[in-house]
Design a protein around this motif. Structure first.
Motif, mmCIF file in Angstrom:
data_model
loop_
_atom_site.group_PDB
_atom_site.id
_atom_site.type_symbol
_atom_site.label_atom_id
_atom_site.label_comp_id
_atom_site.label_asym_id
_atom_site.label_seq_id
_atom_site.Cartn_x
_atom_site.Cartn_y
_atom_site.Cartn_z
ATOM 1 N N PRO A 146 36.934 42.516 43.274
ATOM 2 C CA PRO A 146 38.382 42.394 43.478
ATOM 3 C C PRO A 146 39.102 43.739 43.588
ATOM 4 C CG PRO A 146 37.651 40.875 41.792
ATOM 5 C CD PRO A 146 36.470 41.737 42.133
ATOM 6 N N ALA A 147 38.644 44.768 42.860
ATOM 7 C CA ALA A 147 39.390 46.032 42.845
ATOM 8 C C ALA A 147 38.617 47.205 43.429
ATOM 9 C CB ALA A 147 39.793 46.349 41.406
ATOM 10 N N GLY A 148 37.647 46.949 44.299
ATOM 11 C CA GLY A 148 36.872 48.092 44.757
ATOM 12 C C GLY A 148 36.494 48.037 46.211
ATOM 13 N N PRO A 149 36.175 49.197 46.761
ATOM 14 C CA PRO A 149 35.814 49.279 48.174
ATOM 15 C C PRO A 149 34.326 49.025 48.449
ATOM 16 C CG PRO A 149 35.912 51.466 47.257
ATOM 17 C CD PRO A 149 36.319 50.507 46.157
ATOM 18 N N THR A 150 33.513 48.944 47.403
ATOM 19 C CA THR A 150 32.075 48.773 47.591
ATOM 20 C C THR A 150 31.767 47.362 48.067
ATOM 21 O OG1 THR A 150 31.674 50.316 45.803
ATOM 22 C CG2 THR A 150 29.841 48.923 46.433
ATOM 23 N N ALA A 151 30.776 47.243 48.951
ATOM 24 C CA ALA A 151 30.368 45.925 49.445
ATOM 25 C C ALA A 151 28.880 45.724 49.197
ATOM 26 C CB ALA A 151 30.662 45.796 50.933
ATOM 27 N N PHE A 157 24.431 33.034 45.795
ATOM 28 C CA PHE A 157 23.884 33.398 44.490
ATOM 29 C C PHE A 157 24.657 34.582 43.901
ATOM 30 C CE2 PHE A 157 21.278 36.577 42.314
ATOM 31 C CZ PHE A 157 21.036 35.896 41.129
ATOM 32 N N TYR A 158 24.843 35.644 44.687
ATOM 33 C CA TYR A 158 25.528 36.829 44.166
ATOM 34 C C TYR A 158 27.008 36.564 43.887
ATOM 35 C CZ TYR A 158 21.491 39.841 44.221
ATOM 36 O OH TYR A 158 20.268 40.410 43.924
ATOM 37 N N ARG A 159 27.613 35.639 44.596
ATOM 38 C CA ARG A 159 28.993 35.241 44.254
ATOM 39 C C ARG A 159 29.015 34.604 42.881
ATOM 40 N NH1 ARG A 159 32.736 31.969 47.907
ATOM 41 N NH2 ARG A 159 34.188 32.808 46.404
ATOM 42 N N ARG A 160 28.030 33.719 42.604
ATOM 43 C CA ARG A 160 27.955 33.105 41.273
ATOM 44 C C ARG A 160 27.675 34.154 40.205
ATOM 45 N NH1 ARG A 160 24.781 29.558 44.303
ATOM 46 N NH2 ARG A 160 22.839 30.307 43.344
ATOM 47 N N LEU A 161 26.776 35.076 40.504
ATOM 48 C CA LEU A 161 26.381 36.086 39.528
ATOM 49 C C LEU A 161 27.508 37.068 39.229
ATOM 50 C CD1 LEU A 161 23.948 37.269 37.864
ATOM 51 C CD2 LEU A 161 23.620 38.830 39.794
ATOM 52 N N LEU A 162 28.115 37.639 40.268
ATOM 53 C CA LEU A 162 29.076 38.727 40.109
ATOM 54 C C LEU A 162 30.532 38.293 40.141
ATOM 55 C CD1 LEU A 162 27.326 41.298 42.481
ATOM 56 C CD2 LEU A 162 27.194 41.210 39.972
ATOM 57 N N GLY A 163 30.815 37.129 40.730
ATOM 58 C CA GLY A 163 32.203 36.693 40.854
ATOM 59 C C GLY A 163 32.968 37.460 41.924
ATOM 60 N N TRP A 164 32.258 38.086 42.856
ATOM 61 C CA TRP A 164 32.913 38.857 43.907
ATOM 62 C C TRP A 164 33.431 37.955 45.018
ATOM 63 C CZ3 TRP A 164 29.731 43.911 45.077
ATOM 64 C CH2 TRP A 164 29.706 44.708 43.923
ATOM 65 N N ASN A 165 34.366 38.500 45.783
ATOM 66 C CA ASN A 165 34.993 37.778 46.889
ATOM 67 C C ASN A 165 34.244 37.991 48.194
ATOM 68 O OD1 ASN A 165 37.215 37.050 45.185
ATOM 69 N ND2 ASN A 165 38.032 39.097 45.489
ATOM 70 N N VAL A 166 34.328 37.007 49.074
ATOM 71 C CA VAL A 166 33.758 37.140 50.416
ATOM 72 C C VAL A 166 34.687 38.026 51.241
ATOM 73 C CG1 VAL A 166 33.117 35.929 52.528
ATOM 74 C CG2 VAL A 166 32.599 34.905 50.304
ATOM 75 N N ILE A 167 34.125 39.066 51.830
ATOM 76 C CA ILE A 167 34.880 39.979 52.691
ATOM 77 C C ILE A 167 34.663 39.617 54.156
ATOM 78 C CG2 ILE A 167 35.117 42.382 53.440
ATOM 79 C CD1 ILE A 167 34.061 43.198 50.679
ATOM 80 N N GLN A 168 33.425 39.286 54.490
ATOM 81 C CA GLN A 168 33.059 38.934 55.862
ATOM 82 C C GLN A 168 32.052 37.798 55.786
ATOM 83 O OE1 GLN A 168 31.516 42.273 58.021
ATOM 84 N NE2 GLN A 168 31.335 41.156 59.942
#
Length: 124
Positions: A47-52, A25-36
């Motif tokens: 894509p450009a930040g250290p926050t998870a 859901f949050y990938r769809r909402l924010l467009g963030w990448n999977v880190i783990q």
């Protein structure tokens, strides 16, 4: 006085009945990448930040109630998400799977619930 050691908040973790589902859901909402990505733990990052933003499966998860009344399970955290266009962001959140909360305390903020019931706010 002792010098404070270096500390950085690396992220926030939300409990859920299914970490994979909430992370999707949050990938769809924010467009963030999977880190783990593990069976019961998923971390996303911009894509450009250290926050998870991480999600962990909690088998005894109890969905929070917002706003909570006496005896209701209360939220332990909510996310504030700044947006450029509130109407557009609301439509996107609903398309991603969010539910608009019945109670809206401010005119320029929209409160939504993610699929696990965690509230998040969209604001200008």
């Amino acid at each position: 006085m002792t010098e404070r050691p270096q500390m950085t908040v690396a992220g926030v973790t939300l409990d859920a009945p299914d970490a994979q589902e909430l992370a999707a859901f949050y990938r769809r909402l924010l467009g963030w990448n999977v880190i783990q990505d593990e069976a019961d733990w998923v971390s996303l990052g911009p894509p450009a930040g250290p926050t998870a933003l991480s999600f962990q499966t909690e088998k005894a998860y109890v969905r929070p109630v917002w706003p909570a009344g006496p005896g209701d399970p209360q939220m332990s955290v909510h996310l504030d998400i700044r947006v450029e266009d509130l109407d557009e962001a609301c439509a996107h959140a609903e398309k991603a799977g969010a539910t608009r909360a019945g109670y809206q305390p401010q005119e320029d903020v929209r409160v939504y619930l993610d699929p696990a019931g965690h509230p998040f706010c969209l604001f200008l």
